[in-house]
Design a protein around this motif. Structure first.
Motif, short mmCIF file in Angstrom:
data_model
loop_
_atom_site.label_atom_id
_atom_site.label_comp_id
_atom_site.label_asym_id
_atom_site.label_seq_id
_atom_site.Cartn_x
_atom_site.Cartn_y
_atom_site.Cartn_z
N VAL A 22 0.87 -1.22 0.00
CA VAL A 22 -0.01 0.07 -0.01
C VAL A 22 0.84 1.29 0.01
CG1 VAL A 22 -1.57 1.28 1.32
CG2 VAL A 22 -2.03 -1.15 1.06
N PHE A 23 1.90 1.24 0.90
CA PHE A 23 2.64 2.34 0.94
C PHE A 23 3.55 2.56 -0.29
CE2 PHE A 23 2.00 2.91 5.25
CZ PHE A 23 2.25 4.28 5.62
N SER A 24 3.90 1.41 -0.84
CA SER A 24 4.94 1.44 -2.32
C SER A 24 3.89 2.15 -3.35
CB SER A 24 5.20 0.03 -2.46
OG SER A 24 5.90 0.14 -3.95
N ALA A 25 2.59 1.63 -3.48
CA ALA A 25 1.83 2.23 -4.45
C ALA A 25 1.51 3.61 -4.41
CB ALA A 25 0.37 1.23 -4.60
N ALA A 26 1.05 3.98 -3.08
CA ALA A 26 0.94 5.59 -2.63
C ALA A 26 2.14 6.35 -3.12
CB ALA A 26 0.53 5.75 -1.20
N PHE A 27 3.10 5.87 -2.79
CA PHE A 27 4.40 6.63 -3.21
C PHE A 27 4.67 6.89 -4.82
CE2 PHE A 27 9.13 6.21 -4.30
CZ PHE A 27 9.40 7.60 -3.97
N ALA A 28 4.37 5.71 -5.52
CA ALA A 28 4.56 5.65 -6.80
C ALA A 28 3.63 6.90 -7.34
CB ALA A 28 4.46 4.25 -7.29
N VAL A 29 2.33 6.66 -7.20
CA VAL A 29 1.45 7.76 -7.65
C VAL A 29 1.70 8.83 -7.31
CG1 VAL A 29 -1.15 8.37 -7.62
CG2 VAL A 29 -0.54 5.79 -7.78
N ARG A 30 1.86 9.08 -6.04
CA ARG A 30 2.23 10.46 -5.36
C ARG A 30 3.42 11.16 -6.41
NH1 ARG A 30 1.83 13.76 -1.05
NH2 ARG A 30 3.68 15.08 -0.47
N ARG A 31 4.48 10.31 -6.36
CA ARG A 31 5.74 10.86 -7.17
C ARG A 31 5.42 11.27 -8.77
NH1 ARG A 31 11.38 10.16 -6.31
NH2 ARG A 31 12.65 9.93 -8.22
N ALA A 32 4.42 10.39 -9.28
CA ALA A 32 4.06 11.00 -10.65
C ALA A 32 3.47 12.11 -10.67
CB ALA A 32 3.02 9.55 -10.92
N VAL A 33 2.50 12.08 -9.71
CA VAL A 33 1.60 13.49 -9.72
C VAL A 33 2.72 14.74 -9.42
CG1 VAL A 33 -0.37 14.72 -8.46
CG2 VAL A 33 -0.52 12.29 -9.00
N GLN A 34 3.74 14.38 -8.52
CA GLN A 34 4.64 15.68 -8.38
C GLN A 34 5.35 15.80 -9.46
OE1 GLN A 34 6.98 13.77 -5.00
NE2 GLN A 34 5.74 14.97 -3.61
N ARG A 35 5.76 15.05 -10.41
CA ARG A 35 6.42 15.23 -11.53
C ARG A 35 5.24 15.87 -12.38
NH1 ARG A 35 11.33 12.95 -12.03
NH2 ARG A 35 11.86 11.25 -10.63
N ASP A 36 4.01 15.48 -12.65
CA ASP A 36 3.12 16.30 -13.47
C ASP A 36 3.19 17.67 -12.96
OD1 ASP A 36 2.29 14.13 -14.93
OD2 ASP A 36 0.62 13.77 -13.93
N ALA A 37 3.00 18.01 -11.71
CA ALA A 37 2.90 19.19 -11.17
C ALA A 37 4.18 20.31 -11.34
CB ALA A 37 2.50 19.44 -9.72
N GLN A 38 5.33 19.63 -11.50
CA GLN A 38 6.41 20.48 -11.71
C GLN A 38 6.44 20.66 -13.37
OE1 GLN A 38 9.93 17.89 -10.88
NE2 GLN A 38 10.34 19.20 -8.94
N THR A 39 6.13 19.97 -14.05
CA THR A 39 5.95 19.99 -15.55
C THR A 39 4.96 21.16 -15.77
OG1 THR A 39 6.56 17.86 -16.01
CG2 THR A 39 5.69 18.95 -17.81
N ARG A 40 3.79 20.98 -15.26
CA ARG A 40 2.79 22.09 -15.24
C ARG A 40 2.99 23.52 -14.91
NH1 ARG A 40 -2.68 18.58 -14.50
NH2 ARG A 40 -1.93 16.81 -15.84
#
Length: 197
Positions: A22-40
């Motif tokens: 659960v923690f691994s999946a939450a980290f993976a999705v959070r990291r992807a959204v953080q990268r999206d936010a940086q790009t935007r």
């Protein structure tokens, strides 16, 4: 927002593996959204001519640099990785995107003193300690908590009560058969696998 640390009984290897996933999946999705936010955010900063003509809000809407935009991005990441659906729900993903939006909001908009925070960074695994969630709403029907707790908050409070104040140690004690740290309040403790007192 408040943070309540709860002990979690992970002595069972199967339960421990499930919590780790659960923690691994939450980290993976959070990291992807953080990268999206940086790009935007980079695209938002580069569009200074469009911001002058159409206005900052229109540019943020076009780029998806809003709370609903980041939530939709998180949903797309979850739908694009079906193996994460075994361990994550859309509610957890939405709350993770809300946490990323808070950092973006502090960067875009000044606080009461007029200061802005720096651009949000992509977090690493070692600093990922919490999965944001929501408590059950007592004012709106059909608004349920993100995680179902076993036991009662009263029992947890009785175990960590100091003169009417809820006090929690930095490191939570081990869960024992009689409750948290050998003490058990009314209704048991609030743990993942609570045992009766």
């Amino acid at each position: 927002m408040s943070v309540l640390r709860l002990p979690l009984d992970v002595h069972d290897p199967q339960t421990r593996r499930h919590v780790e996933r659960v923690f691994s999946a939450a980290f993976a999705v959070r990291r992807a959204v953080q990268r999206d936010a940086q790009t935007r955010l980079a695209a938002y900063r580069a569009a200074h001519h469009e911001r002058a003509v159409a206005g900052p809000a229109a540019v943020r809407d076009r780029l998806g640099l809003t709370l609903p935009g980041l939530e939709r991005a998180a949903y797309r990441h979850l739908d694009g990785a079906p193996h994460l659906r075994r361990h994550m729900t859309k509610a957890l993903v939405m709350h993770g995107a809300d946490g990323v939006w808070q950092a973006v909001h502090r960067h875009l908009f000044p606080d009461a003193t007029g200061r802005r925070h720096g651009p949000p960074r992509v977090g690493d695994w070692w600093s990922f300690h919490t999965i944001p969630g929501r408590a059950r709403s007592h004012t709106r029907p059909r608004k349920w908590e993100t995680f179902r707790l076993v036991g009662s908050l009263g029992g947890h409070r009785a175990a960590f009560d100091r003169g009417g104040r809820l006090w929690q140690p930095r490191r939570m004690p081990a869960v024992t058969a009689t409750g948290v740290g050998g003490r058990c309040g009314r209704g048991g403790t609030t743990t993942a696998r609570s045992r009766s007192c």
